[in-house]
Design a protein around this motif. Structure first.
Motif, PDB file in Angstrom:
ATOM      1  N   GLU A   8      -4.043  -3.689  29.217  1.00  0.00           N
ATOM      2  CA  GLU A   8      -4.528  -4.687  30.570  1.00  0.00           C
ATOM      3  C   GLU A   8      -2.832  -4.645  31.373  1.00  0.00           C
ATOM      4  O   GLU A   8      -2.193  -4.914  31.568  1.00  0.00           O
ATOM      5  CB  GLU A   8      -3.656  -6.360  30.243  1.00  0.00           C
ATOM      6  CG  GLU A   8      -4.414  -7.296  30.887  1.00  0.00           C
ATOM      7  CD  GLU A   8      -4.312  -8.872  29.995  1.00  0.00           C
ATOM      8  OE1 GLU A   8      -5.105  -9.843  29.698  1.00  0.00           O
ATOM      9  OE2 GLU A   8      -3.069  -9.066  29.085  1.00  0.00           O
ATOM     10  N   VAL A   9      -3.927  -4.904  32.586  1.00  0.00           N
ATOM     11  CA  VAL A   9      -2.852  -4.146  33.853  1.00  0.00           C
ATOM     12  C   VAL A   9      -2.954  -5.745  34.561  1.00  0.00           C
ATOM     13  O   VAL A   9      -4.298  -5.849  35.201  1.00  0.00           O
ATOM     14  CB  VAL A   9      -3.170  -3.223  35.056  1.00  0.00           C
ATOM     15  CG1 VAL A   9      -2.378  -3.186  35.928  1.00  0.00           C
ATOM     16  CG2 VAL A   9      -2.910  -1.622  34.676  1.00  0.00           C
ATOM     17  N   LYS A  10      -1.790  -6.345  35.355  1.00  0.00           N
ATOM     18  CA  LYS A  10      -2.417  -7.504  36.044  1.00  0.00           C
ATOM     19  C   LYS A  10      -1.049  -7.393  37.107  1.00  0.00           C
ATOM     20  O   LYS A  10       0.602  -7.214  37.409  1.00  0.00           O
ATOM     21  CB  LYS A  10      -1.307  -9.151  35.288  1.00  0.00           C
ATOM     22  CG  LYS A  10      -2.275  -9.732  33.831  1.00  0.00           C
ATOM     23  CD  LYS A  10      -2.081 -10.255  33.361  1.00  0.00           C
ATOM     24  CE  LYS A  10      -2.259 -11.147  32.156  1.00  0.00           C
ATOM     25  NZ  LYS A  10      -1.710 -11.611  31.702  1.00  0.00           N
ATOM     26  N   ASN A  11      -1.107  -7.699  37.990  1.00  0.00           N
ATOM     27  CA  ASN A  11      -1.309  -7.251  39.317  1.00  0.00           C
ATOM     28  C   ASN A  11      -0.066  -6.136  39.940  1.00  0.00           C
ATOM     29  O   ASN A  11       1.267  -7.166  40.026  1.00  0.00           O
ATOM     30  CB  ASN A  11      -0.344  -9.046  39.960  1.00  0.00           C
ATOM     31  CG  ASN A  11       0.290  -9.013  41.101  1.00  0.00           C
ATOM     32  OD1 ASN A  11      -1.002  -8.804  42.005  1.00  0.00           O
ATOM     33  ND2 ASN A  11       0.907  -9.634  41.691  1.00  0.00           N
ATOM     34  N   LEU A  12      -0.409  -5.202  39.748  1.00  0.00           N
ATOM     35  CA  LEU A  12       0.834  -3.835  39.104  1.00  0.00           C
ATOM     36  C   LEU A  12       0.593  -3.585  41.345  1.00  0.00           C
ATOM     37  O   LEU A  12       0.208  -3.135  41.913  1.00  0.00           O
ATOM     38  CB  LEU A  12      -0.143  -3.112  38.548  1.00  0.00           C
ATOM     39  CG  LEU A  12       1.097  -1.845  38.920  1.00  0.00           C
ATOM     40  CD1 LEU A  12       1.885  -2.004  37.534  1.00  0.00           C
ATOM     41  CD2 LEU A  12      -0.124  -0.943  38.030  1.00  0.00           C
ATOM     42  N   LYS A  13       2.222  -3.163  41.515  1.00  0.00           N
ATOM     43  CA  LYS A  13       2.971  -3.028  42.997  1.00  0.00           C
ATOM     44  C   LYS A  13       3.285  -2.031  42.321  1.00  0.00           C
ATOM     45  O   LYS A  13       4.903  -2.353  41.732  1.00  0.00           O
ATOM     46  CB  LYS A  13       3.664  -4.381  43.230  1.00  0.00           C
ATOM     47  CG  LYS A  13       2.514  -5.410  43.907  1.00  0.00           C
ATOM     48  CD  LYS A  13       2.952  -6.182  44.954  1.00  0.00           C
ATOM     49  CE  LYS A  13       2.302  -7.126  44.698  1.00  0.00           C
ATOM     50  NZ  LYS A  13       2.576  -8.473  46.114  1.00  0.00           N
ATOM     51  N   THR A  14       2.740  -0.548  42.300  1.00  0.00           N
ATOM     52  CA  THR A  14       4.178   0.253  42.339  1.00  0.00           C
ATOM     53  C   THR A  14       4.125   0.851  43.757  1.00  0.00           C
ATOM     54  O   THR A  14       3.555   1.415  44.611  1.00  0.00           O
ATOM     55  CB  THR A  14       3.330   1.339  41.785  1.00  0.00           C
ATOM     56  OG1 THR A  14       3.189   1.222  40.543  1.00  0.00           O
ATOM     57  CG2 THR A  14       3.759   2.870  41.528  1.00  0.00           C
ATOM     58  N   PHE A  15       5.881   0.832  44.719  1.00  0.00           N
ATOM     59  CA  PHE A  15       5.831   1.565  45.935  1.00  0.00           C
ATOM     60  C   PHE A  15       7.109   2.663  45.504  1.00  0.00           C
ATOM     61  O   PHE A  15       7.198   3.111  45.082  1.00  0.00           O
ATOM     62  CB  PHE A  15       7.073   0.452  46.831  1.00  0.00           C
ATOM     63  CG  PHE A  15       5.805  -0.803  46.391  1.00  0.00           C
ATOM     64  CD1 PHE A  15       4.703  -1.368  46.682  1.00  0.00           C
ATOM     65  CD2 PHE A  15       6.475  -1.906  46.631  1.00  0.00           C
ATOM     66  CE1 PHE A  15       3.915  -2.096  46.369  1.00  0.00           C
ATOM     67  CE2 PHE A  15       6.223  -3.464  47.542  1.00  0.00           C
ATOM     68  CZ  PHE A  15       4.680  -3.668  46.972  1.00  0.00           C
ATOM     69  N   ALA A  25       2.184   2.193  47.426  1.00  0.00           N
ATOM     70  CA  ALA A  25       0.761   3.156  46.818  1.00  0.00           C
ATOM     71  C   ALA A  25      -0.598   2.599  46.515  1.00  0.00           C
ATOM     72  O   ALA A  25      -0.670   2.382  46.173  1.00  0.00           O
ATOM     73  CB  ALA A  25       1.407   3.902  46.175  1.00  0.00           C
ATOM     74  N   ILE A  26       0.780   0.931  45.197  1.00  0.00           N
ATOM     75  CA  ILE A  26      -0.181   0.065  44.596  1.00  0.00           C
ATOM     76  C   ILE A  26       0.110  -1.086  44.933  1.00  0.00           C
ATOM     77  O   ILE A  26       1.042  -1.351  44.790  1.00  0.00           O
ATOM     78  CB  ILE A  26      -0.026   0.031  43.103  1.00  0.00           C
ATOM     79  CG1 ILE A  26      -0.597   1.650  42.309  1.00  0.00           C
ATOM     80  CG2 ILE A  26      -0.845  -0.585  42.023  1.00  0.00           C
ATOM     81  CD1 ILE A  26      -1.927   2.303  42.652  1.00  0.00           C
ATOM     82  N   ASN A  27      -1.400  -2.328  45.015  1.00  0.00           N
ATOM     83  CA  ASN A  27      -0.323  -3.094  46.150  1.00  0.00           C
ATOM     84  C   ASN A  27      -0.882  -4.526  45.557  1.00  0.00           C
ATOM     85  O   ASN A  27      -1.586  -4.762  46.728  1.00  0.00           O
ATOM     86  CB  ASN A  27      -0.369  -3.107  47.153  1.00  0.00           C
ATOM     87  CG  ASN A  27       0.267  -4.480  48.052  1.00  0.00           C
ATOM     88  OD1 ASN A  27       1.437  -5.156  47.706  1.00  0.00           O
ATOM     89  ND2 ASN A  27      -0.414  -4.553  48.967  1.00  0.00           N
ATOM     90  N   GLY A  28      -0.709  -4.945  43.905  1.00  0.00           N
ATOM     91  CA  GLY A  28      -1.412  -5.821  43.452  1.00  0.00           C
ATOM     92  C   GLY A  28      -2.670  -5.358  42.936  1.00  0.00           C
ATOM     93  O   GLY A  28      -3.816  -6.226  43.013  1.00  0.00           O
ATOM     94  N   VAL A  29      -3.061  -4.440  42.183  1.00  0.00           N
ATOM     95  CA  VAL A  29      -4.134  -4.286  41.557  1.00  0.00           C
ATOM     96  C   VAL A  29      -3.783  -5.003  40.041  1.00  0.00           C
ATOM     97  O   VAL A  29      -3.203  -4.874  39.545  1.00  0.00           O
ATOM     98  CB  VAL A  29      -4.336  -2.919  41.250  1.00  0.00           C
ATOM     99  CG1 VAL A  29      -5.146  -1.875  39.857  1.00  0.00           C
ATOM    100  CG2 VAL A  29      -4.805  -2.385  42.454  1.00  0.00           C
ATOM    101  N   SER A  64      10.234   6.394  43.281  1.00  0.00           N
ATOM    102  CA  SER A  64       8.808   5.225  43.231  1.00  0.00           C
ATOM    103  C   SER A  64       9.250   4.194  41.774  1.00  0.00           C
ATOM    104  O   SER A  64      10.396   4.737  41.106  1.00  0.00           O
ATOM    105  CB  SER A  64       7.496   5.852  42.761  1.00  0.00           C
ATOM    106  OG  SER A  64       7.533   6.591  41.471  1.00  0.00           O
ATOM    107  N   ARG A  65       8.860   3.171  42.533  1.00  0.00           N
ATOM    108  CA  ARG A  65       9.349   1.994  41.248  1.00  0.00           C
ATOM    109  C   ARG A  65       8.264   0.584  40.819  1.00  0.00           C
ATOM    110  O   ARG A  65       8.005   0.950  42.267  1.00  0.00           O
ATOM    111  CB  ARG A  65      10.618   1.313  41.311  1.00  0.00           C
ATOM    112  CG  ARG A  65      11.353   0.780  42.128  1.00  0.00           C
ATOM    113  CD  ARG A  65      12.041  -0.252  42.058  1.00  0.00           C
ATOM    114  NE  ARG A  65      12.503  -0.326  43.736  1.00  0.00           N
ATOM    115  CZ  ARG A  65      13.621  -0.439  44.873  1.00  0.00           C
ATOM    116  NH1 ARG A  65      13.907   0.261  44.389  1.00  0.00           N
ATOM    117  NH2 ARG A  65      13.556  -1.725  45.294  1.00  0.00           N
TER     118      ARG A  65
END
Length: 337
Positions: A8-15, A25-29, A64-65
């Motif tokens: 389960e992925v919740k509001n993932l943000k990877t910069f 790169a990922i902004n709230g998935v 990245s983090r």
């Protein structure tokens, strides 16, 4: 949460951070991967599909983090785990990666080690996760290569990656991922280098894994034909966001986002011949360091107005269907769809 949910992925943000600049790169998935189901993630190159997979696998590069959000994995051995909080190369993550969650990488030449035999690399995964004898490892390795349609598997197991063709390297990579019957299989463009007959065999194997072992599959692809054939659920990504998600019937037959609609309009339909008109998506994906204000698809969208200067929120347009667009009703009712 559904009891069949494994990831389960919740509001993932990877910069990503380079030269004092930040690429979101990922902004709230948000999405979930379910037991015995295939989730297809679709989108153009650079939309964040592979970064999502790397975030789940704990394989992000140093610059990245994960800034926000959660990645929850419901393990049979460990219970609920927050993958985003685990040490990337710690013992817990190493025990999960490759055994319980396996990944087929897009480029097998960079994923396979050139100085070890192909059989040795598949065997190493079995030795670490399956805890079986050396004789059984050798037999299982040969059987896996044979299942992938590789001729003379006993001989091929002793050869190095450079002695394999591109398609055979990809099949060896798939054999390695499938060796431990993982609970979750993440496949990043798994059949890019393969001809159509081998593609069909690989997808058949993935379907068997899903049916026999209840494996959850997260399939990253550009190919809408693959989506139609294999997907149970579809998530359409654009510039680090999931702009539309739902069942395969929802997304392919009733597209609610202009981007999904444009993707479907740009694909040739078998049987319509060379007279059919294909509509390429106008423009190109924006520079990730110089993004448009509001809706990211706005500069390329036929439905865009001044309202699109404000980022849309996710809205439900059906029981299992959600979309991020101010004008989804107009898109769904558009006669040219």
């Amino acid at each position: 949460m559904d009891k069949d949910t494994i990831i389960e992925v919740k509001n993932l943000k990877t910069f990503f951070y380079t030269n004092q600049r930040c690429n979101k790169a990922i902004n709230g998935v948000s999405f979930s991967v379910k037991r015995g189901k295939t989730l297809c993630i679709v989108g153009e190159s650079g939309c964040g599909k592979s970064v999502t997979a790397s975030s789940i696998m704990g394989l992000l590069p140093k610059l990245s983090r994960i800034e926000e959000g959660e990645i929850n994995y419901y393990s049979e051995r460990h219970g609920k785990l927050r993958i985003d909080q685990l040490e990337q190369n710690g013992p817990t993550m190493r025990s999960i990666r490759g055994g319980e969650i396996a990944m087929i990488f897009q480029d097998p030449m960079t994923a396979l080690n050139p100085v070890f035999t192909v059989g040795g690399q598949i065997g190493e995964n079995l030795k670490y996760h399956a805890k079986i004898t050396a004789r059984k490892i050798r037999k299982k390795t040969v059987d896996l290569l044979s299942d992938m349609g590789i001729p003379a598997p006993e001989q091929r197991a002793k050869e190095f990656p450079h002695q394999f063709s591109g398609g055979m390297r990809q099949r060896a990579m798939i054999a390695m991922a499938m060796s431990c019957n993982p609970r979750v299989l993440i496949a990043d463009e798994p059949t890019t280098a393969l001809d159509v007959t081998i593609q069909a065999q690989i997808f058949e194997l993935m379907e068997t894994l899903k049916k026999d072992y209840g494996t959850a599959i997260m399939l990253i692809t550009h190919d809408m034909g693959v989506v139609t054939e294999l997907a149970d659920d579809v998530a359409v990504m654009y510039m680090g966001n999931i702009v539309e998600s739902g069942t395969v019937e929802d997304v392919l037959h009733r597209p609610a986002h202009p981007y999904t609609r444009a993707l479907l309009s740009s694909i040739p339909v078998l049987g319509k011949g060379k007279q059919q008109e294909l509509e390429p998506i106008k423009g190109s994906t924006p520079d990730p360091y110089d993004r448009p204000v509001g809706c990211q698809f706005q500069p390329r969208c036929d439905f865009a107005t001044d309202k699109c200067g404000t980022a849309p929120v996710e809205e439900s347009c059906g029981e299992t269907h959600s979309v991020m667009c101010w004008y989804y009703r107009e898109v769904m009712n558009h006669e040219g769809k």
